[in-house]
Write a protein that holds these residues in place. Sequence first.
Motif, PDB file in Angstrom:
ATOM      1  N   MET A   3       0.840  -1.199   0.000  1.00 19.70           N
ATOM      2  CA  MET A   3       0.000   0.000   0.000  1.00 19.70           C
ATOM      3  C   MET A   3       0.875   1.248   0.000  1.00 19.70           C
ATOM      4  O   MET A   3       0.490   2.276  -0.525  1.00 19.70           O
ATOM      5  CB  MET A   3      -0.932   0.013   1.219  1.00 19.70           C
ATOM      6  N   LYS A   4       2.078   1.142   0.550  1.00 16.68           N
ATOM      7  CA  LYS A   4       2.986   2.283   0.617  1.00 16.68           C
ATOM      8  C   LYS A   4       3.851   2.419  -0.630  1.00 16.68           C
ATOM      9  O   LYS A   4       4.142   3.517  -1.059  1.00 16.68           O
ATOM     10  CB  LYS A   4       3.893   2.161   1.844  1.00 16.68           C
ATOM     11  N   ASN A   5       4.280   1.291  -1.230  1.00 21.54           N
ATOM     12  CA  ASN A   5       5.269   1.410  -2.303  1.00 21.54           C
ATOM     13  C   ASN A   5       4.763   1.018  -3.686  1.00 21.54           C
ATOM     14  O   ASN A   5       5.556   0.861  -4.599  1.00 21.54           O
ATOM     15  CB  ASN A   5       6.537   0.616  -1.964  1.00 21.54           C
ATOM     16  N   GLY A   6       3.451   0.841  -3.873  1.00 18.77           N
ATOM     17  CA  GLY A   6       2.896   0.705  -5.207  1.00 18.77           C
ATOM     18  C   GLY A   6       2.862  -0.685  -5.809  1.00 18.77           C
ATOM     19  O   GLY A   6       2.421  -0.854  -6.920  1.00 18.77           O
ATOM     20  N   GLY A   7       3.315  -1.698  -5.133  1.00 19.84           N
ATOM     21  CA  GLY A   7       3.178  -3.055  -5.627  1.00 19.84           C
ATOM     22  C   GLY A   7       4.444  -3.629  -6.206  1.00 19.84           C
ATOM     23  O   GLY A   7       5.088  -3.047  -7.045  1.00 19.84           O
ATOM     24  N   ARG A   8       4.799  -4.775  -5.731  1.00 22.59           N
ATOM     25  CA  ARG A   8       5.954  -5.528  -6.215  1.00 22.59           C
ATOM     26  C   ARG A   8       5.686  -6.998  -5.978  1.00 22.59           C
ATOM     27  O   ARG A   8       4.744  -7.378  -5.303  1.00 22.59           O
ATOM     28  CB  ARG A   8       7.217  -5.112  -5.452  1.00 22.59           C
ATOM     29  N   ASN A   9       6.564  -7.821  -6.507  1.00 19.84           N
ATOM     30  CA  ASN A   9       6.524  -9.268  -6.251  1.00 19.84           C
ATOM     31  C   ASN A   9       5.197  -9.918  -6.632  1.00 19.84           C
ATOM     32  O   ASN A   9       4.705 -10.790  -5.940  1.00 19.84           O
ATOM     33  CB  ASN A   9       6.828  -9.555  -4.774  1.00 19.84           C
ATOM     34  N   GLY A  10       4.602  -9.503  -7.745  1.00 21.14           N
ATOM     35  CA  GLY A  10       3.411 -10.162  -8.228  1.00 21.14           C
ATOM     36  C   GLY A  10       2.108  -9.720  -7.617  1.00 21.14           C
ATOM     37  O   GLY A  10       1.075 -10.306  -7.892  1.00 21.14           O
ATOM     38  N   ILE A  11       2.113  -8.701  -6.781  1.00 17.83           N
ATOM     39  CA  ILE A  11       0.877  -8.203  -6.181  1.00 17.83           C
ATOM     40  C   ILE A  11       0.775  -6.709  -6.456  1.00 17.83           C
ATOM     41  O   ILE A  11       1.673  -5.945  -6.140  1.00 17.83           O
ATOM     42  CB  ILE A  11       0.853  -8.432  -4.655  1.00 17.83           C
ATOM     43  N   ILE A  12      -0.340  -6.323  -7.063  1.00 19.17           N
ATOM     44  CA  ILE A  12      -0.585  -4.901  -7.304  1.00 19.17           C
ATOM     45  C   ILE A  12      -1.912  -4.558  -6.647  1.00 19.17           C
ATOM     46  O   ILE A  12      -2.925  -5.221  -6.885  1.00 19.17           O
ATOM     47  CB  ILE A  12      -0.636  -4.595  -8.812  1.00 19.17           C
ATOM     48  N   ILE A  13      -1.899  -3.525  -5.807  1.00 20.80           N
ATOM     49  CA  ILE A  13      -3.100  -3.108  -5.090  1.00 20.80           C
ATOM     50  C   ILE A  13      -3.373  -1.652  -5.410  1.00 20.80           C
ATOM     51  O   ILE A  13      -2.502  -0.804  -5.260  1.00 20.80           O
ATOM     52  CB  ILE A  13      -2.935  -3.298  -3.571  1.00 20.80           C
ATOM     53  N   ARG A  14      -4.591  -1.391  -5.866  1.00 20.79           N
ATOM     54  CA  ARG A  14      -5.014  -0.016  -6.123  1.00 20.79           C
ATOM     55  C   ARG A  14      -6.160   0.298  -5.167  1.00 20.79           C
ATOM     56  O   ARG A  14      -7.035  -0.530  -4.944  1.00 20.79           O
ATOM     57  CB  ARG A  14      -5.477   0.136  -7.573  1.00 20.79           C
ATOM     58  N   LYS A  15      -6.156   1.517  -4.639  1.00 21.68           N
ATOM     59  CA  LYS A  15      -7.207   1.936  -3.712  1.00 21.68           C
ATOM     60  C   LYS A  15      -7.921   3.134  -4.306  1.00 21.68           C
ATOM     61  O   LYS A  15      -7.297   4.107  -4.692  1.00 21.68           O
ATOM     62  CB  LYS A  15      -6.601   2.291  -2.359  1.00 21.68           C
ATOM     63  N   GLU A  16      -9.236   3.037  -4.391  1.00 24.03           N
ATOM     64  CA  GLU A  16     -10.077   4.145  -4.827  1.00 24.03           C
ATOM     65  C   GLU A  16     -11.177   4.285  -3.795  1.00 24.03           C
ATOM     66  O   GLU A  16     -11.966   3.369  -3.609  1.00 24.03           O
ATOM     67  CB  GLU A  16     -10.651   3.879  -6.215  1.00 24.03           C
ATOM     68  N   GLU A  17     -11.211   5.443  -3.134  1.00 23.34           N
ATOM     69  CA  GLU A  17     -12.107   5.680  -2.009  1.00 23.34           C
ATOM     70  C   GLU A  17     -11.874   4.595  -0.970  1.00 23.34           C
ATOM     71  O   GLU A  17     -10.766   4.409  -0.541  1.00 23.34           O
ATOM     72  CB  GLU A  17     -13.553   5.782  -2.497  1.00 23.34           C
ATOM     73  N   ASN A  18     -12.892   3.857  -0.575  1.00 20.25           N
ATOM     74  CA  ASN A  18     -12.699   2.787   0.411  1.00 20.25           C
ATOM     75  C   ASN A  18     -12.793   1.410  -0.220  1.00 20.25           C
ATOM     76  O   ASN A  18     -13.192   0.445   0.419  1.00 20.25           O
ATOM     77  CB  ASN A  18     -13.727   2.900   1.544  1.00 20.25           C
ATOM     78  N   ARG A  19     -12.411   1.307  -1.478  1.00 18.15           N
ATOM     79  CA  ARG A  19     -12.469   0.036  -2.187  1.00 18.15           C
ATOM     80  C   ARG A  19     -11.091  -0.314  -2.736  1.00 18.15           C
ATOM     81  O   ARG A  19     -10.342   0.550  -3.154  1.00 18.15           O
ATOM     82  CB  ARG A  19     -13.477   0.090  -3.327  1.00 18.15           C
ATOM     83  N   TYR A  71      -8.676  -2.774  -5.324  1.00  8.98           N
ATOM     84  CA  TYR A  71      -8.588  -3.551  -6.553  1.00  8.98           C
ATOM     85  C   TYR A  71      -7.243  -4.275  -6.494  1.00  8.98           C
ATOM     86  O   TYR A  71      -6.209  -3.630  -6.341  1.00  8.98           O
ATOM     87  CB  TYR A  71      -8.668  -2.650  -7.780  1.00  8.98           C
ATOM     88  N   ILE A  72      -7.258  -5.591  -6.606  1.00 12.95           N
ATOM     89  CA  ILE A  72      -6.051  -6.386  -6.406  1.00 12.95           C
ATOM     90  C   ILE A  72      -5.767  -7.242  -7.632  1.00 12.95           C
ATOM     91  O   ILE A  72      -6.664  -7.915  -8.147  1.00 12.95           O
ATOM     92  CB  ILE A  72      -6.197  -7.285  -5.163  1.00 12.95           C
ATOM     93  N   ASP A  73      -4.514  -7.207  -8.088  1.00 15.70           N
ATOM     94  CA  ASP A  73      -4.012  -8.130  -9.099  1.00 15.70           C
ATOM     95  C   ASP A  73      -2.974  -9.006  -8.413  1.00 15.70           C
ATOM     96  O   ASP A  73      -2.020  -8.489  -7.826  1.00 15.70           O
ATOM     97  CB  ASP A  73      -3.358  -7.392 -10.271  1.00 15.70           C
ATOM     98  N   LEU A  74      -3.172 -10.311  -8.459  1.00 14.78           N
ATOM     99  CA  LEU A  74      -2.292 -11.249  -7.775  1.00 14.78           C
ATOM    100  C   LEU A  74      -1.798 -12.284  -8.777  1.00 14.78           C
ATOM    101  O   LEU A  74      -2.592 -12.944  -9.448  1.00 14.78           O
ATOM    102  CB  LEU A  74      -3.066 -11.944  -6.648  1.00 14.78           C
ATOM    103  N   HIS A  75      -0.484 -12.400  -8.898  1.00 16.73           N
ATOM    104  CA  HIS A  75       0.137 -13.383  -9.781  1.00 16.73           C
ATOM    105  C   HIS A  75       0.657 -14.527  -8.920  1.00 16.73           C
ATOM    106  O   HIS A  75       1.407 -14.290  -7.974  1.00 16.73           O
ATOM    107  CB  HIS A  75       1.287 -12.748 -10.569  1.00 16.73           C
ATOM    108  N   ILE A  76       0.238 -15.755  -9.254  1.00 15.84           N
ATOM    109  CA  ILE A  76       0.597 -16.904  -8.431  1.00 15.84           C
ATOM    110  C   ILE A  76       1.156 -18.036  -9.282  1.00 15.84           C
ATOM    111  O   ILE A  76       1.047 -18.031 -10.510  1.00 15.84           O
ATOM    112  CB  ILE A  76      -0.607 -17.429  -7.620  1.00 15.84           C
ATOM    113  N   GLU A  77       1.717 -19.000  -8.591  1.00 20.39           N
ATOM    114  CA  GLU A  77       2.151 -20.262  -9.183  1.00 20.39           C
ATOM    115  C   GLU A  77       1.348 -21.356  -8.500  1.00 20.39           C
ATOM    116  O   GLU A  77       1.170 -21.332  -7.282  1.00 20.39           O
ATOM    117  CB  GLU A  77       3.642 -20.465  -8.927  1.00 20.39           C
ATOM    118  N   VAL A  78       0.825 -22.292  -9.273  1.00 19.25           N
ATOM    119  CA  VAL A  78       0.031 -23.373  -8.698  1.00 19.25           C
ATOM    120  C   VAL A  78       0.682 -24.721  -8.977  1.00 19.25           C
ATOM    121  O   VAL A  78       1.490 -24.862  -9.889  1.00 19.25           O
ATOM    122  CB  VAL A  78      -1.425 -23.385  -9.238  1.00 19.25           C
ATOM    123  N   LYS A  79       0.301 -25.702  -8.182  1.00 19.65           N
ATOM    124  CA  LYS A  79       0.780 -27.064  -8.378  1.00 19.65           C
ATOM    125  C   LYS A  79       0.048 -27.690  -9.561  1.00 19.65           C
ATOM    126  O   LYS A  79      -1.159 -27.511  -9.723  1.00 19.65           O
ATOM    127  CB  LYS A  79       0.510 -27.922  -7.140  1.00 19.65           C
TER     128      LYS A  79
END
Length: 89
Positions: free
Chosen positions: A23-39, A41-49
Amino acid sequence: IAAESFGVVGTSSNFLQKFCSLMKNGGRNGIIIRKEENRLYIDLHIEVKYGVNIAETIKNLTEKIKYIIKDCTGFETENINIYIDRMSV
């Protein structure tokens, strides 16, 4: 949250600390979080088995993330996009 989800590999071991950091540094390591008002928006990049039920894994992970964020922060999560970047054997 993601590290505890069945079938997910290669995520942060402490999602809440990473969440606060992102939330402080804008997103790294496969996670991007955007905040608009009190909502959020999350982009999450994962690896699955390989061989897991991808639809069920993503559904469970999405529900857990929404619940924990609402419980811990009071923010509603408007949208969570989960991208599968890799599959491990």
